[in-house]
Motif scaffolding. Structure first.
Motif, PDB file in Angstrom:
ATOM      1  N   ILE A 160       0.882  -1.177   0.000  1.00 15.53           N
ATOM      2  CA  ILE A 160       0.000   0.000   0.000  1.00 15.53           C
ATOM      3  C   ILE A 160       0.917   1.223   0.000  1.00 15.53           C
ATOM      4  N   VAL A 161       0.771   2.053  -1.041  1.00 13.56           N
ATOM      5  CA  VAL A 161       1.783   3.070  -1.321  1.00 13.56           C
ATOM      6  C   VAL A 161       1.185   4.471  -1.277  1.00 13.56           C
ATOM      7  N   GLY A 162       1.810   5.367  -0.522  1.00 10.45           N
ATOM      8  CA  GLY A 162       1.422   6.774  -0.616  1.00 10.45           C
ATOM      9  C   GLY A 162       1.041   7.391   0.718  1.00 10.45           C
ATOM     10  N   ASP A 163      -0.025   8.165   0.683  1.00  7.04           N
ATOM     11  CA  ASP A 163      -0.407   8.961   1.850  1.00  7.04           C
ATOM     12  C   ASP A 163      -1.158   8.105   2.871  1.00  7.04           C
ATOM     13  N   ILE A 164      -0.400   7.234   3.548  1.00  4.98           N
ATOM     14  CA  ILE A 164      -1.004   6.310   4.524  1.00  4.98           C
ATOM     15  C   ILE A 164      -1.580   7.110   5.704  1.00  4.98           C
ATOM     16  N   LYS A 165      -0.823   8.141   6.084  1.00  3.13           N
ATOM     17  CA  LYS A 165      -1.176   8.907   7.278  1.00  3.13           C
ATOM     18  C   LYS A 165      -2.637   9.367   7.287  1.00  3.13           C
ATOM     19  N   THR A 185       2.768  -4.543   3.134  1.00  6.87           N
ATOM     20  CA  THR A 185       3.876  -3.605   3.341  1.00  6.87           C
ATOM     21  C   THR A 185       3.377  -2.198   3.053  1.00  6.87           C
ATOM     22  N   LEU A 186       3.623  -1.281   3.972  1.00  2.00           N
ATOM     23  CA  LEU A 186       3.270   0.123   3.743  1.00  2.00           C
ATOM     24  C   LEU A 186       4.489   0.828   3.175  1.00  2.00           C
ATOM     25  N   VAL A 187       4.294   1.572   2.090  1.00  2.00           N
ATOM     26  CA  VAL A 187       5.409   2.246   1.426  1.00  2.00           C
ATOM     27  C   VAL A 187       5.089   3.734   1.336  1.00  2.00           C
ATOM     28  N   ALA A 188       5.912   4.562   1.977  1.00  2.00           N
ATOM     29  CA  ALA A 188       5.666   6.010   1.973  1.00  2.00           C
ATOM     30  C   ALA A 188       6.879   6.709   2.560  1.00  2.00           C
ATOM     31  N   LEU A 208      10.009   2.633  -2.671  1.00  2.00           N
ATOM     32  CA  LEU A 208       9.113   1.903  -3.572  1.00  2.00           C
ATOM     33  C   LEU A 208       9.899   1.006  -4.532  1.00  2.00           C
ATOM     34  N   ASP A 209      11.000   1.530  -5.065  1.00  2.00           N
ATOM     35  CA  ASP A 209      11.752   0.751  -6.051  1.00  2.00           C
ATOM     36  C   ASP A 209      12.251  -0.571  -5.481  1.00  2.00           C
ATOM     37  N   ALA A 210      12.503  -0.575  -4.161  1.00  2.00           N
ATOM     38  CA  ALA A 210      13.035  -1.798  -3.549  1.00  2.00           C
ATOM     39  C   ALA A 210      11.958  -2.880  -3.379  1.00  2.00           C
ATOM     40  N   VAL A 211      10.682  -2.500  -3.365  1.00  2.00           N
ATOM     41  CA  VAL A 211       9.645  -3.513  -3.121  1.00  2.00           C
ATOM     42  C   VAL A 211       8.934  -3.971  -4.399  1.00  2.00           C
ATOM     43  N   LEU A 212       9.121  -3.215  -5.490  1.00  2.00           N
ATOM     44  CA  LEU A 212       8.338  -3.485  -6.703  1.00  2.00           C
ATOM     45  C   LEU A 212       8.377  -4.941  -7.158  1.00  2.00           C
ATOM     46  N   LEU A 236       4.989  18.054  -5.342  1.00  2.00           N
ATOM     47  CA  LEU A 236       4.303  16.915  -5.960  1.00  2.00           C
ATOM     48  C   LEU A 236       5.220  16.228  -6.956  1.00  2.00           C
ATOM     49  N   ARG A 237       6.028  17.044  -7.630  1.00  2.00           N
ATOM     50  CA  ARG A 237       6.945  16.509  -8.629  1.00  2.00           C
ATOM     51  C   ARG A 237       7.951  15.547  -7.991  1.00  2.00           C
ATOM     52  N   GLU A 238       8.473  15.976  -6.846  1.00  2.00           N
ATOM     53  CA  GLU A 238       9.443  15.134  -6.148  1.00  2.00           C
ATOM     54  C   GLU A 238       8.759  13.875  -5.587  1.00  2.00           C
ATOM     55  N   TYR A 239       7.550  14.055  -5.061  1.00  2.00           N
ATOM     56  CA  TYR A 239       6.809  12.890  -4.551  1.00  2.00           C
ATOM     57  C   TYR A 239       6.626  11.866  -5.670  1.00  2.00           C
ATOM     58  N   SER A 240       6.197  12.385  -6.803  1.00  2.00           N
ATOM     59  CA  SER A 240       5.921  11.516  -7.935  1.00  2.00           C
ATOM     60  C   SER A 240       7.183  10.794  -8.417  1.00  2.00           C
ATOM     61  N   ALA A 241       8.298  11.514  -8.383  1.00  2.00           N
ATOM     62  CA  ALA A 241       9.560  10.900  -8.819  1.00  2.00           C
ATOM     63  C   ALA A 241       9.941   9.727  -7.909  1.00  2.00           C
ATOM     64  N   ARG A 242       9.619   9.806  -6.621  1.00  2.00           N
ATOM     65  CA  ARG A 242      10.033   8.736  -5.699  1.00  2.00           C
ATOM     66  C   ARG A 242       8.947   7.699  -5.443  1.00  2.00           C
ATOM     67  N   TYR A 243       7.691   8.133  -5.475  1.00  2.00           N
ATOM     68  CA  TYR A 243       6.621   7.207  -5.071  1.00  2.00           C
ATOM     69  C   TYR A 243       5.510   7.041  -6.115  1.00  2.00           C
ATOM     70  N   GLY A 244       5.615   7.723  -7.244  1.00  2.00           N
ATOM     71  CA  GLY A 244       4.564   7.617  -8.253  1.00  2.00           C
ATOM     72  C   GLY A 244       4.686   6.319  -9.041  1.00  2.00           C
ATOM     73  N   MET A 245       3.542   5.743  -9.422  1.00  2.00           N
ATOM     74  CA  MET A 245       3.569   4.548 -10.273  1.00  2.00           C
ATOM     75  C   MET A 245       3.640   5.010 -11.717  1.00  2.00           C
TER      76      MET A 245
END
Ligand code: ASP
Ligand code: CP
Length: 315
Positions: A160-165, A185-188, A208-212, A236-245
């Motif tokens: 489950i990836v992203g804004d878990i909080k 696994t929670l990924v964020a 994220l890249d490590a769990v894909l 948002l750009r940086e978020y997307s670069a690290r956690y975007g699908m």
């Protein structure tokens, strides 16, 4: 069970029962006239104090396909704007004679409060950052359907990836998938994780890249900006670069991996526009299945005790 407030109310056995019952209602939904008389004479009210497209429409469709009468309360056109309290509002709706109230509210715990005020069955359609149980049920149903097995969950690797909080979907899905035996696994980034994960049956990753490559289901969450009052990531750009699908990341998933999102999507943020329409994306199916799963929930709560699945199949 008279209400559905949290996934915990069902437990693994109850979840499995809802999923099996939903199979019958998927069949009903595919008929030329997708309607059965199971809840004729019953009245179901949707009482939403927060915006919704999917949940409200699918509950109303589900109730109509079961031949129940429906009542819709929208806060934006209601007497709440004249100062009427939450309690007076729900008691007023209940006084018109209802059997179930489907409640969404921005504050955690409101469906529990409502269940103490009125006699109708209460279904939690999302309370603050807390729970959204029918979303989790329709997600489990969609995974089971896509994998074509009655019980694909033991050992299934769900990320489950992203804004878990800020996500009630994450909380309900952790409860449901883990109750069925999946490994979640929670990924964020640390700032989008809840302050404490004590007692959560999950593993945690910030990469994220490590769990894909080791994931069977990637479940993406929306950045819930409306629930943030401070900057929790640089942009948002940086978020997307690290956690975007992205398309590239989707290409690194194993070939049988499934991609999910509860909607509404922020295309280009947590999910690239083209990824949502890949063959292994279940996003539209999640919405379609939402109707049958909510029919199953309504039927389980309001159907006559003597009603059986035969009623559904032969009506
Ligand atoms: N629609 C879901 C919810 O209401 C997810 C979201 O809004 O991101 O919780
Ligand atoms: N997934 C979900 O709950 O969507 P809505 O907020 O549109 O109901």
């Amino acid at each position: 069970m008279t209400s559905l407030l949290a996934v915990e109310d069902l437990g693994a056995t109850g979840i499995r029962e809802v999923l099996r019952l939903a199979d019958s209602f998927v069949e009903v939904s595919e008929r030329a006239i997708p309607r059965v008389p199971a809840l004729r004479g019953r009245t179901v009210a949707t009482v939403f104090f927060e915006d919704s497209t999917r949940t409200r429409l699918s509950f109303e469709t589900a109730a109509k396909r079961l031949s129940a009468d429906t009542m819709t309360f929208s806060v934006s056109t209601s007497s709440v704007n004249k100062g009427e309290s939450l309690r007076d509002t729900v008691e007023t709706v209940a006084a018109m004679g209802i059997d179930a109230m489907i409640v969404r509210h921005r504050s955690a715990g409101v469906p529990w409060q409502v269940s103490r005020w009125i006699d109708a069955s209460i279904i939690n359609a999302g309370d603050g950052w807390h729970e959204h149980p029918t979303q989790a049920l329709l997600d489990c149903y969609t995974v089971r359907q896509a994998l074509g097995r009655d019980d694909p969950f033991p050992g299934l690797r769900v990320a489950i990836v992203g804004d878990i909080k800020h996500s009630r979907v994450a909380r309900s899905n952790v409860a449901a998938f883990s109750a069925l035996g999946a490994r979640v696994t929670l990924v964020a980034p640390p700032t989008l994780m809840p302050p404490s994960l004590e007692g959560w049956p999950v593993e945690v990753s910030h990469d994220l890249d490590a769990v894909l490559a080791d994931t069977d289901v990637v479940y993406l969450l929306r950045i819930q900006a409306e629930r943030m009052n401070e900057a929790l990531f640089p942009s948002l750009r940086e978020y997307s670069a690290r956690y975007g699908m992205t398309r590239e990341r989707a290409g690194r998933l194993c070939s049988s991996a499934l991609i999910m999102h509860p909607g509404p999507m922020n295309r280009g943020v947590e999910i690239a526009a083209e990824v949502s329409s890949l063959p292994n994306s279940l996003i539209t199916r999640q919405v379609t299945n939402g109707v049958a799963v909510r029919m199953a929930v309504l039927f389980r709560l309001l159907g006559a005790p003597e009603a059986s699945e035969a009623l559904v199949a032969h009506a």
